[in-house]
Motif scaffolding. Sequence first.
Motif, short mmCIF file in Angstrom:
data_model
loop_
_atom_site.label_atom_id
_atom_site.label_comp_id
_atom_site.label_asym_id
_atom_site.label_seq_id
_atom_site.Cartn_x
_atom_site.Cartn_y
_atom_site.Cartn_z
N GLN A 112 0.83 -1.21 0.00
CA GLN A 112 0.00 0.00 0.00
C GLN A 112 0.87 1.26 0.00
O GLN A 112 0.59 2.23 -0.69
N ARG A 113 1.93 1.19 0.80
CA ARG A 113 2.82 2.36 0.91
C ARG A 113 3.52 2.65 -0.41
O ARG A 113 3.60 3.79 -0.85
N MET A 114 4.00 1.60 -1.08
CA MET A 114 4.69 1.79 -2.36
C MET A 114 3.76 2.38 -3.41
O MET A 114 4.12 3.26 -4.16
N GLU A 115 2.52 1.87 -3.42
CA GLU A 115 1.53 2.36 -4.37
C GLU A 115 1.23 3.84 -4.11
O GLU A 115 1.17 4.66 -5.01
N LEU A 116 1.08 4.15 -2.84
CA LEU A 116 0.80 5.53 -2.42
C LEU A 116 1.92 6.46 -2.87
O LEU A 116 1.70 7.51 -3.47
N HIS A 117 3.15 6.06 -2.57
CA HIS A 117 4.32 6.89 -2.93
C HIS A 117 4.41 7.08 -4.45
O HIS A 117 4.69 8.17 -4.93
N ARG A 118 4.12 5.99 -5.19
CA ARG A 118 4.21 6.07 -6.65
C ARG A 118 3.21 7.08 -7.20
O ARG A 118 3.52 7.93 -8.02
N LYS A 119 1.97 7.00 -6.68
CA LYS A 119 0.92 7.91 -7.16
C LYS A 119 1.26 9.36 -6.84
O LYS A 119 1.09 10.25 -7.67
N ILE A 120 1.71 9.58 -5.61
CA ILE A 120 2.02 10.96 -5.21
C ILE A 120 3.13 11.53 -6.08
O ILE A 120 3.08 12.67 -6.52
N ASP A 140 1.08 8.73 6.14
CA ASP A 140 2.22 8.22 5.38
C ASP A 140 2.52 9.06 4.15
O ASP A 140 3.68 9.35 3.84
N ALA A 141 1.46 9.44 3.44
CA ALA A 141 1.62 10.26 2.24
C ALA A 141 2.25 11.58 2.64
O ALA A 141 3.18 12.09 2.00
N TYR A 142 1.76 12.11 3.73
CA TYR A 142 2.24 13.38 4.26
C TYR A 142 3.75 13.30 4.57
O TYR A 142 4.54 14.12 4.13
N GLU A 143 4.13 12.26 5.32
CA GLU A 143 5.53 12.14 5.72
C GLU A 143 6.43 11.86 4.53
O GLU A 143 7.56 12.32 4.46
N TYR A 144 5.91 11.10 3.57
CA TYR A 144 6.68 10.81 2.35
C TYR A 144 7.02 12.11 1.62
O TYR A 144 8.15 12.35 1.22
N LEU A 145 6.02 12.95 1.45
CA LEU A 145 6.24 14.23 0.75
C LEU A 145 7.22 15.11 1.50
O LEU A 145 8.14 15.67 0.94
N SER A 169 3.86 10.70 -9.07
CA SER A 169 3.44 10.96 -10.45
C SER A 169 2.65 12.27 -10.52
O SER A 169 2.74 13.01 -11.48
N ILE A 170 1.87 12.59 -9.47
CA ILE A 170 1.19 13.90 -9.45
C ILE A 170 2.26 14.99 -9.43
O ILE A 170 2.19 15.99 -10.15
N ALA A 171 3.28 14.75 -8.62
CA ALA A 171 4.37 15.73 -8.50
C ALA A 171 5.01 15.96 -9.86
O ALA A 171 5.24 17.10 -10.27
N ASP A 172 5.26 14.89 -10.58
CA ASP A 172 5.90 15.01 -11.90
C ASP A 172 5.02 15.77 -12.88
O ASP A 172 5.50 16.56 -13.67
N ASP A 173 3.70 15.54 -12.82
CA ASP A 173 2.78 16.24 -13.73
C ASP A 173 2.76 17.73 -13.47
O ASP A 173 2.67 18.53 -14.39
N VAL A 174 2.80 18.10 -12.21
CA VAL A 174 2.47 19.48 -11.87
C VAL A 174 3.67 20.35 -11.55
O VAL A 174 3.67 21.54 -11.80
N ARG A 175 4.72 19.75 -10.98
CA ARG A 175 5.69 20.61 -10.32
C ARG A 175 6.60 21.39 -11.24
O ARG A 175 7.32 22.26 -10.79
#
Length: 527
Positions: free
Chosen positions: A13-21, A189-194, A23-29
Motif C-alpha cells: 500500500q505504501r509503495m503504491e501511495l508513494h508512486r501515485k504521489i 504516510d503520504a504526508y511524511e513521504y512528501l 506521479s502527481i508531482a511530476d505532472d504538476v511541479r
Amino acid sequence: MENHLKETNGTAQRMELHRKIWSIADDVRGAVDGWDFKQYILGILFYRFISENMTEFFNVAEREAGDLEFDYAKLSDEEAEQDFRPNTVEDKGFFILPSQLFENVVKTARKNENLNTDLANIFKAIEGSSIGYASEDDIKGLFEDVDTTSNRLGGTVAEKNSRLADILLGIAEINFGKFEENDIDAFGDAYEYLISNYASNAGKSGGEFFTPQTVSKLLARLVMDGKTNINKVYDPTCGSGSLLLQMKKQFEEHIIEEGFFGQEINMTNFNLARMNMFLHNVNYNNFSIKRGDTLLNPLHKDEKPFDAIVSNPPYSIKWIGDGDPTLINDERFAPAGKLAPKSYADYAFIMHSLSYLSSKGRAAIVCFPGIFYRKGAERTIRKYLVDNNFIDCVIQLPENLFFGTSIATCILVMAKNKTEHKVLFIDASKEFKKETNNNILEESNIKNIVEEFRNRSDKEYFSRYVDKTEIEENDYNLSVSTYVEKEDTREVIDIKVLNQEIEATVRKIEELRASINEIVKELEDEE
C-alpha cells in the motif's frame, strides 16, 4: 502470521501511495517550485481527508439509526445546514456542506471555470465554520499556504485551474480504501513521504524541520520506557508534528491521557502540524499546537508539567540571550545561573524543557555534539544539570541520519526522579543501516539502544554507567567519547612478517625485471 500479512500489505500500500504521489508531482511541479508545490499537495490531501472524515462521521451515525442507504455527499446544502450542522462543530471542530466536499468538487474539476476561486471560498468556509467555537484556534489559517489564486500556479486562471484539477484528480485516484481497514496510516504516510522527499531535496530549507521517522521512534521509546501511562506529551519546537505523532503511533496501547502539545515558530510548519494532527485522527480537543517563539513567548505555561517531552530543537541558532537582562530572572533559565550564549541557544531549549518536565517525567532531546564539551556559559549550565542529577543519559547517534546534514547528533535524556547520581553514556554510532541517501536506525538498532538504556550495564565500546565524581574530574565534559572507548578497528601488523613479505616482493620484482630484460634482448637479437 497476521502481523506479517499486515506488514506485507502495508509495504504494498505504501509503495503504491508513494508512486501515485510522485506521479502527481511530476505532472504538476514543473512550473511550481518543489517546496511551494508541497503545500498544494498536502493541503488538498488534507481537504480530501477531512471531507471523507466528515462524510463517514454522518454516514455511520445515520446507518446505525437505520437508514442503510444514507450518503451525506448526496444531500442538498439546505438539508445539511438544517439537520446536520447543529452540534457538529462541537464534536468535529469544523463543518463542511455537501457541495463543498472533495468528492463533489472533483466531479466537475476539469469543466469548472471558477475552480480556483471556488476552492478558495470552500477553504474559507471550512475555517469560518469554527469561529466562535472551542476549535477556532485549531482550525484558523489551516489552508493559508494553499493559495489557489496564486500566480505560482500559473499566469492565467485557465492555467491555475488546469493545474489544480491535475492535483485534485491525482489525489482522488489514490485508493486509500476504508480508513479503518488500512494496514498503513495512509494519509499520514503520504504526508511524511512528501515532507521527507522535499526535505532531502530542499536541503536546509526543508530539512531543518523534519526529524526522520526512525529517530522519532527512538525518542518515543526512550521517554516511555518502563511507563504504562503518562499525562501528556510536549514538543517545544514541534515543526510539522512528527515527534508528537510518533508517540501516538508507538503507544496506542499506552494511555496518553491528556493529549499532544507543541509550539512552533514557523507559520507553514505550524499549519502542517495542525493538519497532521487531524490527518492522524487526533481530534481538536486532544491537541494544542500554538504558534510563537518558545524561548521568548512560551504558550503552554498553564499546561505544564509534562510526563513526556520529545524535541529536536534547531541546532546552535542565535538568540537574544543576555541582551535581554530580564531573561536571567525567567523561572526557566534562572536556576542554572547563566543564560545560554547569544550564538548558541541550545541550552535555552534544554532549560525550557527541564522546566516543563514533571517530577516523574522524562525528556529526550536531539542535540548538536558541541554542546557537551564547549566551555563558558554552556559548561556552567552543564555543571548545574549534573550537580542536580537531571541528566539521565547521553547517546551518540550515527552520522548522516538527518536530511540536510551529515553530522552525528546526540540524544540527551533528562529526568527529575533519578535514584543514583550517575549518567549513562551509550555510543550508538555503529547502530545503523546504510541506505541510498541517509543512514537509518532499523528496529534492531533501536532495540539495542533502548535495552541498554533500561539495563544500564557496562558494555565494552558501547556503554558505561558513570559516577558523578568521574564527570567532575573531566570538568563536566559530557561527550560520549570521553567515557566510552572507541574500538580500534585498525589491523594489528606484525613487523617481522611485513618485512619478510617486502623481501619476497622485492625478489619477485627483480626476477620479473630479469625476465623482461631477457625477452627484450631476444627481440633485439631477432632484429
